[in-house]
Write a protein that holds these residues in place. Structure first.
Motif, PDB file in Angstrom:
ATOM      1  N   ALA A   1       5.438   7.927   5.908  1.00  0.00           N
ATOM      2  CA  ALA A   1       6.815   7.595   6.274  1.00  0.00           C
ATOM      3  C   ALA A   1       7.161   8.147   7.653  1.00  0.00           C
ATOM      4  O   ALA A   1       7.820   7.484   8.462  1.00  0.00           O
ATOM      5  N   GLU A   2       6.683   9.351   7.943  1.00  0.00           N
ATOM      6  CA  GLU A   2       6.959   9.967   9.236  1.00  0.00           C
ATOM      7  C   GLU A   2       6.258   9.208  10.363  1.00  0.00           C
ATOM      8  O   GLU A   2       6.851   8.944  11.420  1.00  0.00           O
ATOM      9  N   GLU A   3       4.997   8.827  10.144  1.00  0.00           N
ATOM     10  CA  GLU A   3       4.252   8.076  11.154  1.00  0.00           C
ATOM     11  C   GLU A   3       4.855   6.698  11.379  1.00  0.00           C
ATOM     12  O   GLU A   3       4.924   6.199  12.508  1.00  0.00           O
ATOM     13  N   THR A   4       5.318   6.078  10.300  1.00  0.00           N
ATOM     14  CA  THR A   4       5.969   4.771  10.412  1.00  0.00           C
ATOM     15  C   THR A   4       7.219   4.868  11.268  1.00  0.00           C
ATOM     16  O   THR A   4       7.479   4.004  12.119  1.00  0.00           O
ATOM     17  N   ALA A   5       8.000   5.913  11.066  1.00  0.00           N
ATOM     18  CA  ALA A   5       9.214   6.115  11.858  1.00  0.00           C
ATOM     19  C   ALA A   5       8.877   6.299  13.337  1.00  0.00           C
ATOM     20  O   ALA A   5       9.592   5.798  14.215  1.00  0.00           O
TER      21      ALA A   5
ATOM     22  N   ARG B   1      -5.881   2.786   7.386  1.00  0.00           N
ATOM     23  CA  ARG B   1      -5.044   3.708   6.627  1.00  0.00           C
ATOM     24  C   ARG B   1      -3.577   3.326   6.770  1.00  0.00           C
ATOM     25  O   ARG B   1      -3.128   2.942   7.861  1.00  0.00           O
ATOM     26  N   CYS B   2      -2.844   3.394   5.667  1.00  0.00           N
ATOM     27  CA  CYS B   2      -1.410   3.133   5.721  1.00  0.00           C
ATOM     28  C   CYS B   2      -0.687   4.360   6.264  1.00  0.00           C
ATOM     29  O   CYS B   2      -0.960   5.494   5.845  1.00  0.00           O
ATOM     30  N   ALA B   3       0.203   4.140   7.195  1.00  0.00           N
ATOM     31  CA  ALA B   3       0.935   5.254   7.813  1.00  0.00           C
ATOM     32  C   ALA B   3       1.838   5.940   6.800  1.00  0.00           C
ATOM     33  O   ALA B   3       2.333   5.318   5.855  1.00  0.00           O
TER      34      ALA B   3
ATOM     35  N   HIS C   1       4.470  -3.019   6.958  1.00  0.00           N
ATOM     36  CA  HIS C   1       3.745  -1.751   6.846  1.00  0.00           C
ATOM     37  C   HIS C   1       3.019  -1.475   8.161  1.00  0.00           C
ATOM     38  O   HIS C   1       2.517  -2.396   8.807  1.00  0.00           O
ATOM     39  N   VAL C   2       2.980  -0.223   8.547  1.00  0.00           N
ATOM     40  CA  VAL C   2       2.181   0.197   9.700  1.00  0.00           C
ATOM     41  C   VAL C   2       0.819   0.635   9.182  1.00  0.00           C
ATOM     42  O   VAL C   2       0.718   1.573   8.390  1.00  0.00           O
ATOM     43  N   LEU C   3      -0.213  -0.071   9.614  1.00  0.00           N
ATOM     44  CA  LEU C   3      -1.572   0.253   9.208  1.00  0.00           C
ATOM     45  C   LEU C   3      -2.348   0.737  10.428  1.00  0.00           C
ATOM     46  O   LEU C   3      -2.405   0.035  11.445  1.00  0.00           O
TER      47      LEU C   3
ATOM     48  N   PRO D   1       0.821  -1.215   0.000  1.00  0.00           N
ATOM     49  CA  PRO D   1       0.000   0.000   0.000  1.00  0.00           C
ATOM     50  C   PRO D   1       0.855   1.265   0.000  1.00  0.00           C
ATOM     51  O   PRO D   1       1.961   1.288   0.545  1.00  0.00           O
ATOM     52  N   ALA D   2       0.328   2.294  -0.607  1.00  0.00           N
ATOM     53  CA  ALA D   2       1.046   3.565  -0.676  1.00  0.00           C
ATOM     54  C   ALA D   2       1.015   4.253   0.681  1.00  0.00           C
ATOM     55  O   ALA D   2      -0.027   4.276   1.349  1.00  0.00           O
ATOM     56  N   PRO D   3       2.131   4.826   1.121  1.00  0.00           N
ATOM     57  CA  PRO D   3       2.153   5.542   2.400  1.00  0.00           C
ATOM     58  C   PRO D   3       1.102   6.644   2.447  1.00  0.00           C
ATOM     59  O   PRO D   3       0.961   7.423   1.513  1.00  0.00           O
ATOM     60  N   GLY D   4       0.337   6.682   3.532  1.00  0.00           N
ATOM     61  CA  GLY D   4      -0.684   7.698   3.711  1.00  0.00           C
ATOM     62  C   GLY D   4      -2.015   7.375   3.063  1.00  0.00           C
ATOM     63  O   GLY D   4      -2.995   8.101   3.281  1.00  0.00           O
TER      64      GLY D   4
END
Length: 230
Positions: free
Chosen positions: A78-82, A74-76, A97-99, A10-13
């Motif tokens: 890049a900043e939220e994933t970090a 929702r896919c996180a 992936h962080v969902l 999934p695309a980030p965000g």
């Protein structure tokens, strides 16, 4: 089947899924670590016209609630994933992936490799879209996944006994309550006549005691634990 979607990159965000329906935790599997939420009934117990099951698989980390009255996945970014990765005890694999699971003020998350869902009309006797009768496993499927899964939603022996003694309230509702019974079987008696199923017991202790009483009259006997759907 109305929808059958699987997203492994999934695309980030990106918003992946949105629904106003009520979703409940349905199970977490031991084999390949799948996580499932299902939407069968609304908050008043009325069945929806279709069933929806969400699957996250395989899962590394999760922070979830049992019930979501309306849900956005929702896919996180890049900043939220970090930010999430900084709270974990080890580094995240590149394929993870962080969902986020968002419902009103709640924002939980699942760290997994992929996410998808299936929606359609589900027979009341089927456990779900992801677990159908298999030629490789003759056991009747009662859980959300094939293979091993948790027993969090299994009914107590008292609930199973009440269903046996009092009967089912109707013949149309989903059979999504689960419990265990112990089946005593024997291959044949000493005269050579087949005796496959001898009896069904609501406790393992009773089945084992019955097996000891039966053993002198048969060549061999055994006790199997089988699921009950009611």
């Amino acid at each position: 089947m109305i929808s059958d979607v699987w997203l492994s990159d999934p695309a980030p965000g990106a918003e992946l899924f949105r629904s106003d329906r009520l979703f409940r935790f349905h199970g977490y599997g031991v084999t390949h670590s799948p996580l499932m939420f299902s939407s069968f009934h609304d908050q008043n117990g009325a069945a929806y016209e279709t069933a929806i099951q969400l699957q996250f698989r395989p899962v590394d980390v999760l922070r979830i609630q049992r019930v979501y009255p309306g849900l956005v996945v929702r896919c996180a970014t890049a900043e939220e994933t970090a930010e999430i990765a900084a709270t974990l005890t080890g580094p995240m694999d590149r394929d993870l992936h962080v969902l986020f699971l968002e419902s009103g003020p709640a924002r939980d998350f699942v760290v997994c490799h992929g996410f998808g869902w299936r929606e359609g009309v589900l027979s009341r006797m089927r456990a779900g879209f992801y677990n159908a009768p298999s030629p490789y496993d003759p056991m009747w499927p009662t859980g959300p996944f094939a293979g091993s899964h948790n027993d969090l939603d299994f009914s107590s022996p008292a609930e199973v006994a009440a269903a046996v003694l009092e009967g089912l309230p109707d013949q149309t509702s989903r059979r999504d309550r689960r419990g265990w019974a112990w089946v005593l079987g024997a291959r044949e008696n000493r005269d050579g006549h087949p005796r496959v199923t001898v009896g069904v017991f609501l406790s393992e202790a009773d089945a084992r005691e019955a097996a000891e009483l039966l053993r002198p009259t048969v060549r061999s006997c055994w006790v199997d634990r089988v699921p009950i759907a009611f």
